[in-house]
Design an enzyme around this catalytic site. Sequence first.
Site, short mmCIF file in Angstrom:
data_model
loop_
_atom_site.label_atom_id
_atom_site.label_comp_id
_atom_site.label_asym_id
_atom_site.label_seq_id
_atom_site.Cartn_x
_atom_site.Cartn_y
_atom_site.Cartn_z
N ASP A 7 49.88 17.40 37.01
CA ASP A 7 49.71 18.80 36.61
C ASP A 7 51.02 19.36 36.05
O ASP A 7 51.08 20.48 35.56
CB ASP A 7 49.16 19.65 37.76
CG ASP A 7 50.07 19.66 38.98
OD1 ASP A 7 51.08 18.93 38.98
OD2 ASP A 7 49.76 20.41 39.93
N ASP A 24 46.05 14.24 38.76
CA ASP A 24 46.35 15.33 39.69
C ASP A 24 45.17 16.28 39.77
O ASP A 24 44.59 16.64 38.74
CB ASP A 24 47.56 16.13 39.18
CG ASP A 24 48.79 15.91 40.02
OD1 ASP A 24 48.67 15.48 41.18
OD2 ASP A 24 49.89 16.17 39.50
N GLU A 55 48.11 17.87 46.72
CA GLU A 55 49.33 18.28 47.43
C GLU A 55 49.00 18.83 48.82
O GLU A 55 48.02 19.56 48.97
CB GLU A 55 50.06 19.35 46.63
CG GLU A 55 50.53 18.86 45.27
CD GLU A 55 51.31 19.93 44.49
OE1 GLU A 55 51.49 21.05 45.00
OE2 GLU A 55 51.71 19.62 43.36
N GLU A 72 58.41 14.32 47.39
CA GLU A 72 59.21 14.99 46.34
C GLU A 72 60.29 15.86 46.96
O GLU A 72 60.02 16.70 47.84
CB GLU A 72 58.28 15.84 45.46
CG GLU A 72 59.04 16.61 44.38
CD GLU A 72 58.18 17.13 43.25
OE1 GLU A 72 56.97 16.83 43.21
OE2 GLU A 72 58.74 17.85 42.39
#
Length: 266
Positions: A47, A86, A117, A184
């Site tokens: 994304d 994503d 996520e 991340e």
Amino acid sequence: MARITVPEIKSRKVSKGDPPVVMLTAYDAPGARIADSGGVDIILIGDSMATTVLGQPDTIHVTMEQMATHVAAVATTKPDALVVADMPWLSYHLGNADTVRNAAKLIRAGAEAVKLEGGRSRFECVEALISAEIPVMGHLGLTPQSINHFGGYKVQARDDDAAKLLIDDAKGLALAGCFAVVLEAVPGKVAAEVTQDIAIPTIGIGAGVHCDGQVLVFHDLLGFSDRVPKFVRKYANLADDAIKGVSAWAADVRAGTFPSDEESYH
Ligand code: KIV
């Protein structure tokens, strides 16, 4: 190269002597061909397309329809690399049925797996996707769809409590059935601990060298982005080369030297 599959990625651990997983984003057919010819294991239609391609301020500004269009563009190239898409913001927040329906659109567009996520708040929806036969990659640490919640792009899991929460989230995602998890912008020490504690591969971006793989954004790696985070290494300066090419052509047109006789039909 043989086609890369979800089970193959799921079993990769550097600690067993396996090669690290190499994942790169791509958002269109030419980008996918470059990534695949470069030998990556996974192409992620991230994304991050919102910022890198669509010129938006953050990843919240990309829709399911835009993601599906670009997944289809990548999938037309039939890469050897695994194609992961994503799930954009709000495509997996409104209940399991909605999540599975949205993921199915990305799978029908050509993705072989989806990424989403979050930690403990996503365990249930990961299970729902897996029971619908849709493989899932997790994403922990700096999750850019939570930018407003975090108040900026900040390194996560810096203190002991936050590190413990992240490690528990990673274990939970693995237990829920994720085949890999992106870490991340977390301290290398925390990423190393997660990598040691879970049986699925960790794929780092700004998470140090002790992950089971690395991921970067196509436009950052190849020098199309103006500003890049500290963890990016630029391997080319394609924006500079492209500007040189365009200005040389513009100069030739203005000088009347393009096209030549050989470049014209007779
Ligand atoms: O959207 C994206 O490009 C990503 C990677 C940075 C992991 O999620």
